[in-house]
Design a protein around this motif. Sequence first.
Motif, PDB file in Angstrom:
ATOM      1  N   LEU A   1       0.831  -1.209   0.000  1.00 57.01           N
ATOM      2  CA  LEU A   1       0.000   0.000   0.000  1.00 57.01           C
ATOM      3  C   LEU A   1       0.864   1.257   0.000  1.00 57.01           C
ATOM      4  CD1 LEU A   1      -2.910   1.097   0.195  1.00 57.01           C
ATOM      5  CD2 LEU A   1      -2.646   1.071   2.690  1.00 57.01           C
ATOM      6  N   ALA A   2       1.919   1.269   0.802  1.00 54.88           N
ATOM      7  CA  ALA A   2       2.798   2.439   0.857  1.00 54.88           C
ATOM      8  C   ALA A   2       3.453   2.698  -0.490  1.00 54.88           C
ATOM      9  CB  ALA A   2       3.865   2.240   1.929  1.00 54.88           C
ATOM     10  N   ASN A   3       3.808   1.638  -1.200  1.00 55.49           N
ATOM     11  CA  ASN A   3       4.445   1.801  -2.506  1.00 55.49           C
ATOM     12  C   ASN A   3       3.478   2.323  -3.564  1.00 55.49           C
ATOM     13  OD1 ASN A   3       7.432   0.647  -2.956  1.00 55.49           O
ATOM     14  ND2 ASN A   3       6.486  -0.476  -1.268  1.00 55.49           N
ATOM     15  N   VAL A   4       2.274   1.750  -3.634  1.00 55.98           N
ATOM     16  CA  VAL A   4       1.361   2.185  -4.695  1.00 55.98           C
ATOM     17  C   VAL A   4       0.809   3.579  -4.414  1.00 55.98           C
ATOM     18  CG1 VAL A   4       0.744  -0.153  -5.414  1.00 55.98           C
ATOM     19  CG2 VAL A   4      -0.634   0.997  -3.669  1.00 55.98           C
ATOM     20  N   THR A   5       0.530   3.883  -3.138  1.00 54.85           N
ATOM     21  CA  THR A   5      -0.060   5.196  -2.842  1.00 54.85           C
ATOM     22  C   THR A   5       0.977   6.322  -2.874  1.00 54.85           C
ATOM     23  OG1 THR A   5       0.171   4.762  -0.460  1.00 54.85           O
ATOM     24  CG2 THR A   5      -1.959   4.254  -1.483  1.00 54.85           C
ATOM     25  N   ALA A   6       2.229   5.979  -3.034  1.00 57.32           N
ATOM     26  CA  ALA A   6       3.255   7.017  -3.191  1.00 57.32           C
ATOM     27  C   ALA A   6       3.156   7.697  -4.552  1.00 57.32           C
ATOM     28  CB  ALA A   6       4.645   6.401  -3.015  1.00 57.32           C
ATOM     29  N   LYS A   7       2.419   7.070  -5.475  1.00 62.39           N
ATOM     30  CA  LYS A   7       2.296   7.616  -6.826  1.00 62.39           C
ATOM     31  C   LYS A   7       0.824   7.713  -7.219  1.00 62.39           C
ATOM     32  CE  LYS A   7       6.818   5.800  -8.132  1.00 62.39           C
ATOM     33  NZ  LYS A   7       7.592   4.915  -9.040  1.00 62.39           N
ATOM     34  N   LYS A   8       0.113   8.547  -6.492  1.00 61.49           N
ATOM     35  CA  LYS A   8      -1.326   8.721  -6.732  1.00 61.49           C
ATOM     36  C   LYS A   8      -1.551   9.503  -8.025  1.00 61.49           C
ATOM     37  CE  LYS A   8      -1.740   9.421  -1.717  1.00 61.49           C
ATOM     38  NZ  LYS A   8      -0.269   9.577  -1.499  1.00 61.49           N
ATOM     39  N   ASN A   9      -2.596   9.139  -8.776  1.00 59.43           N
ATOM     40  CA  ASN A   9      -2.929   9.930  -9.959  1.00 59.43           C
ATOM     41  C   ASN A   9      -4.028  10.943  -9.608  1.00 59.43           C
ATOM     42  OD1 ASN A   9      -5.398   8.566  -9.967  1.00 59.43           O
ATOM     43  ND2 ASN A   9      -4.840   7.219 -11.672  1.00 59.43           N
ATOM     44  N   GLN A  10      -4.397  11.737 -10.568  1.00 56.60           N
ATOM     45  CA  GLN A  10      -5.350  12.812 -10.316  1.00 56.60           C
ATOM     46  C   GLN A  10      -6.721  12.278  -9.919  1.00 56.60           C
ATOM     47  OE1 GLN A  10      -4.332  15.993 -10.164  1.00 56.60           O
ATOM     48  NE2 GLN A  10      -6.370  16.382  -9.288  1.00 56.60           N
ATOM     49  N   LYS A  11      -7.101  11.130 -10.454  1.00 54.17           N
ATOM     50  CA  LYS A  11      -8.403  10.541 -10.121  1.00 54.17           C
ATOM     51  C   LYS A  11      -8.482  10.223  -8.624  1.00 54.17           C
ATOM     52  CE  LYS A  11     -11.434   6.621 -11.175  1.00 54.17           C
ATOM     53  NZ  LYS A  11     -11.612   5.375 -11.988  1.00 54.17           N
ATOM     54  N   TYR A  12      -7.408   9.650  -8.089  1.00 53.36           N
ATOM     55  CA  TYR A  12      -7.393   9.309  -6.662  1.00 53.36           C
ATOM     56  C   TYR A  12      -7.380  10.580  -5.804  1.00 53.36           C
ATOM     57  CZ  TYR A  12      -5.986   7.297  -2.188  1.00 53.36           C
ATOM     58  OH  TYR A  12      -5.933   6.927  -0.861  1.00 53.36           O
ATOM     59  N   LEU A  13      -6.571  11.550  -6.199  1.00 59.80           N
ATOM     60  CA  LEU A  13      -6.451  12.781  -5.428  1.00 59.80           C
ATOM     61  C   LEU A  13      -7.766  13.542  -5.348  1.00 59.80           C
ATOM     62  CD1 LEU A  13      -2.980  14.006  -6.731  1.00 59.80           C
ATOM     63  CD2 LEU A  13      -3.498  13.106  -4.445  1.00 59.80           C
ATOM     64  N   SER A  14      -8.629  13.365  -6.335  1.00 59.56           N
ATOM     65  CA  SER A  14      -9.902  14.090  -6.356  1.00 59.56           C
ATOM     66  C   SER A  14     -10.998  13.403  -5.539  1.00 59.56           C
ATOM     67  CB  SER A  14     -10.386  14.255  -7.802  1.00 59.56           C
ATOM     68  OG  SER A  14     -10.673  12.988  -8.374  1.00 59.56           O
ATOM     69  N   LEU A  15     -10.709  12.209  -5.009  1.00 56.79           N
ATOM     70  CA  LEU A  15     -11.706  11.465  -4.238  1.00 56.79           C
ATOM     71  C   LEU A  15     -11.892  12.071  -2.851  1.00 56.79           C
ATOM     72  CD1 LEU A  15     -10.653   7.765  -5.006  1.00 56.79           C
ATOM     73  CD2 LEU A  15     -12.575   9.025  -6.019  1.00 56.79           C
ATOM     74  N   SER A  16     -13.066  11.853  -2.284  1.00 59.01           N
ATOM     75  CA  SER A  16     -13.313  12.241  -0.894  1.00 59.01           C
ATOM     76  C   SER A  16     -12.577  11.273   0.034  1.00 59.01           C
ATOM     77  CB  SER A  16     -14.808  12.193  -0.587  1.00 59.01           C
ATOM     78  OG  SER A  16     -15.270  10.846  -0.638  1.00 59.01           O
ATOM     79  N   SER A  17     -12.476  11.619   1.311  1.00 58.72           N
ATOM     80  CA  SER A  17     -11.801  10.757   2.283  1.00 58.72           C
ATOM     81  C   SER A  17     -12.467   9.388   2.365  1.00 58.72           C
ATOM     82  CB  SER A  17     -11.788  11.415   3.662  1.00 58.72           C
ATOM     83  OG  SER A  17     -11.021  12.596   3.640  1.00 58.72           O
TER      84      SER A  17
END
Length: 334
Positions: free
Chosen positions: A44-60
Amino acid sequence: MIDGLNNFTLDSVSKMEQEHLKAFWQSDDPTLSDAINYYFPIFLANVTAKKNQKYLSLSSDDKNDVVRELNERFQTAMNYAFIKGHQQVYFIILPNVLTKIIFKKDSFEDPKIRSRFLGRFFASLPTKVYQELITKKDIFELMKYCSGYFENSLRIITDMSKIFFTKGASIAYDEIRRDVVKVDYHITGYSKMLNAPYNQSFDVTPSFVGTFDVEHLDYESWDIRWNETYSQDLQNTLVGKLIVNRFQPEEVKAYAGVGAETYESINQFYEVNRSYQDTDSKYLYQAQMIFAMPDGIGSTRALIPEEYEHIKISLRDTLCRRLHVRRNKIFVTI
């Protein structure tokens, strides 16, 4: 095939492999479950280190849903990789129609032969064949899901799949040794405090193995190295040492009472965790993992912060199983 045991057909091997795999699922062997719990935070730490714009736009809440979905897909994918590794070893060792390699029965007694076999096994397995085995079905679905929210996740998924593929292969090797060849490893003896074999490596965490180092009264140490899910170079790299001390409760209280800092920390842990009230063991234990300095760039896999806490958890679980004591009897530092 195994010398003297050459009557296995592909159908009989397939049936045997499935029976042993079913028995593994029904057992209390913690190999797979421990590995999934250990490696998911690293993944999880590895994949979430490279978030794309779609993920960043999500709510908590939506981000939490993605993490939950990742957890489920990761478990399913790593189970699949484990199964494929398990299957491959049965069809490499037993049939006399797929390989010309002959395994001597007495070689299975050597405690070091499993890691050598797995090393040769992976060295002889073409990359294309391996990728075809794991980049299908559940692993491919994990890749697709990750690509929707994160960049460049292929490498970490492939690395994780190799680890679980090898764990399945390792379990299969021991099943064949025990139930088909019917031989035990030739162990020369076991340590007095922690029951560690003197001449065989053993699991310490899902990524590390230990080998017996030294022992004397109320003290034992192990050398810690990367396990057989990593390359031969990494397996030969000393990660560090695990040192375990055994105390009487009175010792800890006495040294803590005169201001000895280490004993004060140990005493505080035992008081907070009500260890003194438990009577399942008259002893208390301190385990300290001391990491070696890497001897060059690239000599070891980097440990990310999320891994250290899970190393502590794994170390405590391993020691609890060997000592048959509760978790609150073991104070672990790294």
